[in-house]
Design an enzyme around this catalytic site. Sequence first.
Site, PDB file in Angstrom:
ATOM      1  N   CYS A 131       1.179  -1.507   0.019  1.00 14.64           N
ATOM      2  CA  CYS A 131       0.041   0.094  -0.616  1.00 14.64           C
ATOM      3  C   CYS A 131       1.130   0.759  -0.613  1.00 14.64           C
ATOM      4  CB  CYS A 131      -1.127  -0.266   1.126  1.00 14.64           C
ATOM      5  SG  CYS A 131      -2.270  -1.980   1.201  1.00 14.64           S
ATOM      6  N   GLY A 143      -1.797   0.661  -4.849  1.00 10.91           N
ATOM      7  CA  GLY A 143      -2.803  -0.192  -4.707  1.00 10.91           C
ATOM      8  C   GLY A 143      -3.632   0.527  -5.288  1.00 10.91           C
ATOM      9  N   ASN A 158       0.668   0.654   5.818  1.00 14.44           N
ATOM     10  CA  ASN A 158       1.489   0.184   4.831  1.00 14.44           C
ATOM     11  C   ASN A 158       2.453  -0.944   5.211  1.00 14.44           C
ATOM     12  OD1 ASN A 158       3.217  -0.902   2.472  1.00 14.44           O
ATOM     13  ND2 ASN A 158       4.320   0.822   2.838  1.00 14.44           N
ATOM     14  N   GLY A 159       1.764  -2.435   4.883  1.00 14.03           N
ATOM     15  CA  GLY A 159       2.740  -3.946   5.844  1.00 14.03           C
ATOM     16  C   GLY A 159       1.983  -4.700   5.504  1.00 14.03           C
ATOM     17  N   TYR A 216      10.482  -3.775  -8.191  1.00 14.66           N
ATOM     18  CA  TYR A 216       9.367  -3.570  -8.273  1.00 14.66           C
ATOM     19  C   TYR A 216       8.865  -2.985  -8.730  1.00 14.66           C
ATOM     20  CZ  TYR A 216       4.800  -5.669 -10.019  1.00 14.66           C
ATOM     21  OH  TYR A 216       3.170  -5.318 -10.357  1.00 14.66           O
TER      22      TYR A 216
END
Length: 469
Positions: free
Chosen positions: A12, A38, A112-113, A252
């Site tokens: 995210c 996201g 995020n995570g 990526y």
Amino acid sequence: MLAEIKGLNEECGVFGIYGHEKAAEMTYYGLHALQHRGQEGAGIVTSDKEALHIHKGIGLINDVFSEGQIKNLPGNSAIGHVRYTTQGGGGYENVQPLVFRSQTSGLALCHNGNLVNAFALKSNLEAQGSILQTTSDTEVVAHLIKRSGHLPLEEAIKQALGMIKGAYAFIIMTEDTMYVALDPRGFRPLSLGKLGESYVVASETCAFDLIGAKYEREVKPGELLIINEDGLRSTTYSSPMSRTLCSMEYVYFSRPDSNVNGLNVHASRKVMGKQLAKEAPVEADIVTGVPDSSISAAIGYSEASGIPYEIGLVKNRYVGRTFIQPSQELREKGVKMKLSPVRGIVEGKRVVMIDDSIVRGTTSRRIVNLLKEAGAAEVHVRIASPPIVNPCYYGIDTSTKGELIAANYSLEEMRKEIGADSLAFLSVDGLESSIVKEDTLEQGICHACFTGKYPTEIYPDTLNPAYKE
């Protein structure tokens, strides 16, 4: 047969700004810059010092927000989130930021995570009477904060963060204060910037560039920032450990124009490509990259090998990412809609196709077929990362080995499976040498998906059952 899964799902993105008269608008643009992280949902919460105001929804930023909705989010502070489902599943209730209101104040947070002990914590909270409104692991932190008794909020946040384990970058906001925290190992990228006198926090520095903010520094592992009318104050809630920044940020996830841990992502990917050319040379006529995240590595491979770089694949910008398609058949058709080979470039040529990674192999097979259907004489696949042979529990949706082609097939079997004339991967040492430099802020990357060496305990008996092998 490998289990059917989506592709390499993104983490995210989080964004926060404090002290700007157009906080909602700045957050909207910041989230646009982070849209690649996201695409399932987005939300913004603002504060006008009196109350928290929220708007969120399912879909892309432009699907969720209109100009009128942005104007209906008053205040000079805001946090925002773009979401891809990791733990917790989809649904509107899981779209962040999450907002919790009490008789005295409100609390908004985004994350995020992935928390590796979330399932155990939820079980304990429910046993103590908590009623969870979402299936997201993010909600756990709000409950832990509120259950810290009459501690000052800063201390309650520190105590809550001390109970969670895993990978996380949190932004927490009340009516008058913003709190920013990064996990003690620094799995996630998180940067601090300034826009005039306003403070800005974002998952990637590309969000700063879009709104004209100046990069200040990285948020440090185990650090807690407190931002309010008195300015910015830094403290710690945990002793920092050896940093294990997610290597897939360089491979990526991150945009090539972002800087992560002091290194430019595009430059790092070029180095990976050059190293790959040294490790896995091949006689060929052209090098091409799979748009977009593999282009930088393809340029590096071309420069090191002396084989000309060409645009052999063109991306259709108006087609959604294939991993969100609901079935394998539609995903495979989606690849053809998304990518088109340039026949005049690849026809009759020996092509080196550079890609960033292989998860289950379906997309690689389809792209190799596209190039051969366009007349390529040979297609040699080179992957600018090591084989993914282990599940990730820190925010990437690869939860079992059964989903991973490299965990179930030999190199030669994978080559045959994707239809390539040859196949090679970058080594773990080659990857690490490309992105761990002496002058970076903190040393170390997480390469558990390649090596199985997890930096934290995984708690296999207490994970969400969907994450078990």
